[in-house]
Design a protein around this motif. Structure first.
Motif, PDB file in Angstrom:
ATOM      1  N   HIS A   1       0.818  -1.222   0.000  1.00 13.95           N
ATOM      2  CA  HIS A   1       0.000   0.000   0.000  1.00 13.95           C
ATOM      3  C   HIS A   1       0.852   1.272   0.000  1.00 13.95           C
ATOM      4  CE1 HIS A   1      -4.057  -1.704   0.691  1.00 13.95           C
ATOM      5  NE2 HIS A   1      -3.419  -2.664   1.342  1.00 13.95           N
ATOM      6  N   PRO A   2       1.238   1.778  -1.150  1.00 13.75           N
ATOM      7  CA  PRO A   2       1.987   3.049  -1.177  1.00 13.75           C
ATOM      8  C   PRO A   2       1.167   4.234  -0.683  1.00 13.75           C
ATOM      9  CG  PRO A   2       1.373   2.371  -3.399  1.00 13.75           C
ATOM     10  CD  PRO A   2       1.061   1.219  -2.505  1.00 13.75           C
ATOM     11  N   GLU A   3      -0.144   4.114  -0.711  1.00 14.61           N
ATOM     12  CA  GLU A   3      -1.014   5.225  -0.290  1.00 14.61           C
ATOM     13  C   GLU A   3      -1.050   5.413   1.222  1.00 14.61           C
ATOM     14  OE1 GLU A   3      -3.881   1.660  -0.491  1.00 14.61           O
ATOM     15  OE2 GLU A   3      -2.002   2.336  -1.402  1.00 14.61           O
ATOM     16  N   TYR A   4      -0.625   4.416   1.995  1.00 16.50           N
ATOM     17  CA  TYR A   4      -0.602   4.541   3.448  1.00 16.50           C
ATOM     18  C   TYR A   4       0.567   5.410   3.908  1.00 16.50           C
ATOM     19  CZ  TYR A   4      -3.816   0.498   3.984  1.00 16.50           C
ATOM     20  OH  TYR A   4      -4.877  -0.355   3.958  1.00 16.50           O
ATOM     21  N   ASN A   5       0.407   6.018   5.059  1.00 15.93           N
ATOM     22  CA  ASN A   5       1.524   6.586   5.793  1.00 15.93           C
ATOM     23  C   ASN A   5       1.513   5.983   7.201  1.00 15.93           C
ATOM     24  OD1 ASN A   5      -0.434   7.996   7.289  1.00 15.93           O
ATOM     25  ND2 ASN A   5      -0.204   9.855   6.068  1.00 15.93           N
ATOM     26  N   LEU A   6       2.424   6.419   8.054  1.00 14.44           N
ATOM     27  CA  LEU A   6       2.534   5.828   9.386  1.00 14.44           C
ATOM     28  C   LEU A   6       1.242   5.976  10.184  1.00 14.44           C
ATOM     29  CD1 LEU A   6       6.111   7.101  10.208  1.00 14.44           C
ATOM     30  CD2 LEU A   6       5.440   4.688  10.151  1.00 14.44           C
ATOM     31  N   TYR A   7       0.609   7.135  10.074  1.00 20.44           N
ATOM     32  CA  TYR A   7      -0.625   7.346  10.830  1.00 20.44           C
ATOM     33  C   TYR A   7      -1.735   6.412  10.354  1.00 20.44           C
ATOM     34  CZ  TYR A   7      -4.732   9.549  12.840  1.00 20.44           C
ATOM     35  OH  TYR A   7      -5.900   9.773  13.526  1.00 20.44           O
ATOM     36  N   GLU A   8      -1.881   6.276   9.035  1.00 19.73           N
ATOM     37  CA  GLU A   8      -2.944   5.408   8.514  1.00 19.73           C
ATOM     38  C   GLU A   8      -2.692   3.942   8.874  1.00 19.73           C
ATOM     39  OE1 GLU A   8      -5.726   6.324   7.347  1.00 19.73           O
ATOM     40  OE2 GLU A   8      -5.305   8.461   7.049  1.00 19.73           O
ATOM     41  N   VAL A   9      -1.430   3.532   8.872  1.00 22.86           N
ATOM     42  CA  VAL A   9      -1.115   2.167   9.307  1.00 22.86           C
ATOM     43  C   VAL A   9      -1.458   1.984  10.774  1.00 22.86           C
ATOM     44  CG1 VAL A   9       0.762   0.527   9.711  1.00 22.86           C
ATOM     45  CG2 VAL A   9       0.640   1.769   7.555  1.00 22.86           C
ATOM     46  N   ALA A  10      -1.148   2.987  11.601  1.00 20.87           N
ATOM     47  CA  ALA A  10      -1.491   2.915  13.018  1.00 20.87           C
ATOM     48  C   ALA A  10      -2.995   2.776  13.217  1.00 20.87           C
ATOM     49  CB  ALA A  10      -0.965   4.154  13.743  1.00 20.87           C
ATOM     50  N   MET A  11      -3.769   3.547  12.470  1.00 17.68           N
ATOM     51  CA  MET A  11      -5.224   3.465  12.597  1.00 17.68           C
ATOM     52  C   MET A  11      -5.754   2.120  12.104  1.00 17.68           C
ATOM     53  SD  MET A  11      -6.192   6.224  14.099  1.00 17.68           S
ATOM     54  CE  MET A  11      -4.667   5.911  15.013  1.00 17.68           C
ATOM     55  N   LEU A  12      -5.164   1.606  11.032  1.00 17.24           N
ATOM     56  CA  LEU A  12      -5.579   0.306  10.519  1.00 17.24           C
ATOM     57  C   LEU A  12      -5.296  -0.792  11.546  1.00 17.24           C
ATOM     58  CD1 LEU A  12      -6.708  -1.217   8.016  1.00 17.24           C
ATOM     59  CD2 LEU A  12      -4.338  -1.610   7.347  1.00 17.24           C
ATOM     60  N   LEU A  13      -4.113  -0.752  12.158  1.00 15.21           N
ATOM     61  CA  LEU A  13      -3.782  -1.740  13.181  1.00 15.21           C
ATOM     62  C   LEU A  13      -4.713  -1.611  14.381  1.00 15.21           C
ATOM     63  CD1 LEU A  13       0.131  -1.728  13.196  1.00 15.21           C
ATOM     64  CD2 LEU A  13      -1.438  -3.195  11.921  1.00 15.21           C
ATOM     65  N   SER A  14      -5.111  -0.404  14.685  1.00 14.15           N
ATOM     66  CA  SER A  14      -6.067  -0.207  15.765  1.00 14.15           C
ATOM     67  C   SER A  14      -7.408  -0.867  15.427  1.00 14.15           C
ATOM     68  CB  SER A  14      -6.260   1.290  16.026  1.00 14.15           C
ATOM     69  OG  SER A  14      -7.164   1.506  17.089  1.00 14.15           O
ATOM     70  N   CYS A  15      -7.832  -0.719  14.184  1.00 15.01           N
ATOM     71  CA  CYS A  15      -9.077  -1.363  13.746  1.00 15.01           C
ATOM     72  C   CYS A  15      -8.978  -2.884  13.801  1.00 15.01           C
ATOM     73  CB  CYS A  15      -9.403  -0.936  12.312  1.00 15.01           C
ATOM     74  SG  CYS A  15      -9.880   0.781  12.096  1.00 15.01           S
ATOM     75  N   ARG A  16      -7.780  -3.409  13.553  1.00 14.00           N
ATOM     76  CA  ARG A  16      -7.572  -4.861  13.484  1.00 14.00           C
ATOM     77  C   ARG A  16      -6.942  -5.417  14.772  1.00 14.00           C
ATOM     78  NH1 ARG A  16     -10.160  -3.698   9.447  1.00 14.00           N
ATOM     79  NH2 ARG A  16      -9.444  -3.837   7.271  1.00 14.00           N
ATOM     80  N   LYS A  17      -6.956  -4.641  15.834  1.00 11.92           N
ATOM     81  CA  LYS A  17      -6.209  -5.023  17.041  1.00 11.92           C
ATOM     82  C   LYS A  17      -6.683  -6.344  17.637  1.00 11.92           C
ATOM     83  CE  LYS A  17      -6.585  -2.532  20.829  1.00 11.92           C
ATOM     84  NZ  LYS A  17      -6.402  -1.428  21.810  1.00 11.92           N
ATOM     85  N   ASN A  18      -7.967  -6.558  17.722  1.00 17.65           N
ATOM     86  CA  ASN A  18      -8.464  -7.806  18.308  1.00 17.65           C
ATOM     87  C   ASN A  18      -8.000  -9.017  17.509  1.00 17.65           C
ATOM     88  OD1 ASN A  18      -9.764  -6.509  20.400  1.00 17.65           O
ATOM     89  ND2 ASN A  18     -11.724  -6.379  19.324  1.00 17.65           N
ATOM     90  N   PHE A  19      -8.074  -8.899  16.193  1.00 12.45           N
ATOM     91  CA  PHE A  19      -7.585  -9.992  15.337  1.00 12.45           C
ATOM     92  C   PHE A  19      -6.102 -10.243  15.595  1.00 12.45           C
ATOM     93  CE2 PHE A  19      -5.051 -10.955  11.596  1.00 12.45           C
ATOM     94  CZ  PHE A  19      -5.576 -12.179  11.207  1.00 12.45           C
ATOM     95  N   MET A  20      -5.327  -9.184  15.690  1.00 10.93           N
ATOM     96  CA  MET A  20      -3.888  -9.338  15.845  1.00 10.93           C
ATOM     97  C   MET A  20      -3.521  -9.928  17.206  1.00 10.93           C
ATOM     98  SD  MET A  20      -2.513  -5.945  13.867  1.00 10.93           S
ATOM     99  CE  MET A  20      -0.853  -6.578  13.713  1.00 10.93           C
ATOM    100  N   LEU A  21      -4.284  -9.581  18.232  1.00  9.58           N
ATOM    101  CA  LEU A  21      -4.058 -10.180  19.546  1.00  9.58           C
ATOM    102  C   LEU A  21      -4.404 -11.664  19.540  1.00  9.58           C
ATOM    103  CD1 LEU A  21      -5.473  -7.310  21.794  1.00  9.58           C
ATOM    104  CD2 LEU A  21      -3.101  -8.102  21.741  1.00  9.58           C
ATOM    105  N   GLN A  22      -5.496 -12.003  18.888  1.00 13.04           N
ATOM    106  CA  GLN A  22      -5.942 -13.401  18.835  1.00 13.04           C
ATOM    107  C   GLN A  22      -4.999 -14.279  18.027  1.00 13.04           C
ATOM    108  OE1 GLN A  22      -9.921 -13.134  17.264  1.00 13.04           O
ATOM    109  NE2 GLN A  22     -10.690 -12.018  19.052  1.00 13.04           N
ATOM    110  N   ASN A  23      -4.250 -13.679  17.104  1.00 10.60           N
ATOM    111  CA  ASN A  23      -3.389 -14.456  16.219  1.00 10.60           C
ATOM    112  C   ASN A  23      -1.899 -14.285  16.506  1.00 10.60           C
ATOM    113  OD1 ASN A  23      -5.136 -15.800  13.872  1.00 10.60           O
ATOM    114  ND2 ASN A  23      -6.081 -13.856  14.451  1.00 10.60           N
ATOM    115  N   GLY A  24      -1.572 -13.742  17.674  1.00 13.36           N
ATOM    116  CA  GLY A  24      -0.197 -13.750  18.136  1.00 13.36           C
ATOM    117  C   GLY A  24       0.712 -12.673  17.588  1.00 13.36           C
ATOM    118  N   TYR A  25       0.159 -11.638  16.961  1.00 15.79           N
ATOM    119  CA  TYR A  25       1.012 -10.553  16.472  1.00 15.79           C
ATOM    120  C   TYR A  25       1.547  -9.716  17.627  1.00 15.79           C
ATOM    121  CZ  TYR A  25      -0.661 -11.602  11.763  1.00 15.79           C
ATOM    122  OH  TYR A  25      -0.954 -12.229  10.580  1.00 15.79           O
TER     123      TYR A  25
END
Length: 341
Positions: free
Chosen positions: A244-268
């Protein structure tokens, strides 16, 4: 047919001997490319018109906005405006929505078509997926240059006759590490000026496994064998990247926040506190990096801890692929195809 294991056998050797190959020696087909100097002298053709196709469903877009992230269409509009050297107009449509009704006749007014990412699954067989694949074929038929990220690569591959599947290594999320250009990638205009090995922002479950006829793999890494591709099909071409070249650090942070439960459940992340700390570091680096762009030592501790370099921090480097697409595909075609005003 290209087996997805090609980049996973004995690592990926990096060769740089062809990376600076002169574009004048590039083997030109019907969809040939112009040099930058040629285009610079003929940019008076008027306003460039883009069609941006936001591949998310309505629910997917709402999830992003509720989590503080920008919609994919808006990110693409901003990127195109920032990396187009002439005046441009951008129309955003949502092909997963029930009321999407663009047809091939509507494409005539556009100089380029850009596809965003999506949280849909390309092989699901759902109506809101299949109609995007069908529309991509319409754009190929119309001969309008296409570019896109992530979901876009998968749509292009399937529309042209290739195959995508769930990645057996799981979701590649946050940062794609050590993406390496293939020999074809090192001499392809999409990567003109790009280093042979780089990192990129990413988030995807699925991957292209077999390229269609007319498809060429331009980059890959250990996790995902096809990280970039160029596809010639029917009358058109599609340059696509899995990241995703269109992302920047802030957008990645927000995306990870949206996906946080998934990432916790899968060991990230080991626990929620670790996830929150990582996300906050991304946001802080985004803020400090923007405020001190001229200082390479600014926020050095954050860059070091996160493993982030200029290929992610510098938008000119991060978005070079789309800038090259604009130069070598969109502006070239606009200078050789004259539409009535």
């Amino acid at each position: 047919r290209l087996d997805a294991s090609i980049f996973r056998q004995a690592g990926c050797c990096t060769h740089i001997m062809f990376r600076r190959r002169l574009l004048a020696s590039y083997k030109m087909s019907r969809r040939s490319f112009s040099s930058p100097s040629h285009i610079k002298g003929r940019e008076s053709a008027g306003v460039v018109k883009y069609l941006v196709l936001d591949g998310y469903s309505k629910n997917g877009r709402q999830e992003l906005m509720q989590g503080g992230a920008s919609t994919a269409g808006l990110l693409y509009e901003n990127m195109l405006r920032s990396h187009t050297s002439v005046p441009c107009e951008v129309d955003i449509f949502y092909p997963a929505d029930d009321n999407f009704s663009l047809g091939i006749a509507d494409l005539e007014k556009y100089d380029g078509v850009a596809w965003t990412g999506s949280s849909l699954t390309i092989y699901s067989g759902e109506c809101n997926v299949n109609k995007q694949i069908d529309f991509c074929r319409d754009v190929f038929l119309a001969g309008i240059p296409q570019f896109g990220s992530c979901w876009a690569l998968q749509v292009a591959v399937v529309a042209a006759g290739g195959v995508c599947m769930k990645n057996p290594r799981g979701r590649e999320v946050g940062i794609s590490r050590k993406i390496q250009l293939t020999e074809s990638g090192r001499s392809h205009p999409m990567f003109h000026g790009k280093r042979a090995v780089f990192d990129a922002f990413t988030s995807h479950f699925d991957e292209a496994t077999h390229m269609p006829p007319g498809g060429e793999v331009l980059a890959g890494n250990y996790h995902t064998s096809i990280q970039a591709a160029a596809i010639n099909h029917l009358n058109g071409s599609f340059w696509a990247v899995q990241y995703h070249p269109e992302y920047n650090l802030y957008e990645v942070a927000m995306l990870l926040s949206c996906r946080k439960n998934f990432m916790l459940q899968n060991g990230y992340f080991e626990h929620e506190k670790a996830a929150d700390r990582y996300i906050s570091m991304l946001i802080k680096l985004h803020e400090e990096g923007d405020a001190n762009q001229a200082d390479e030592k600014a926020a050095y501790h954050l860059k070091w801890q996160l493993g982030i370099d200029h290929d992610l921090m510098d938008s000119k480097v991060r978005c070079l692929e789309v800038a090259n697409w604009v130069t070598y595909q969109v502006l070239h075609r606009k200078n050789i195809v004259n539409r009535p005003s």
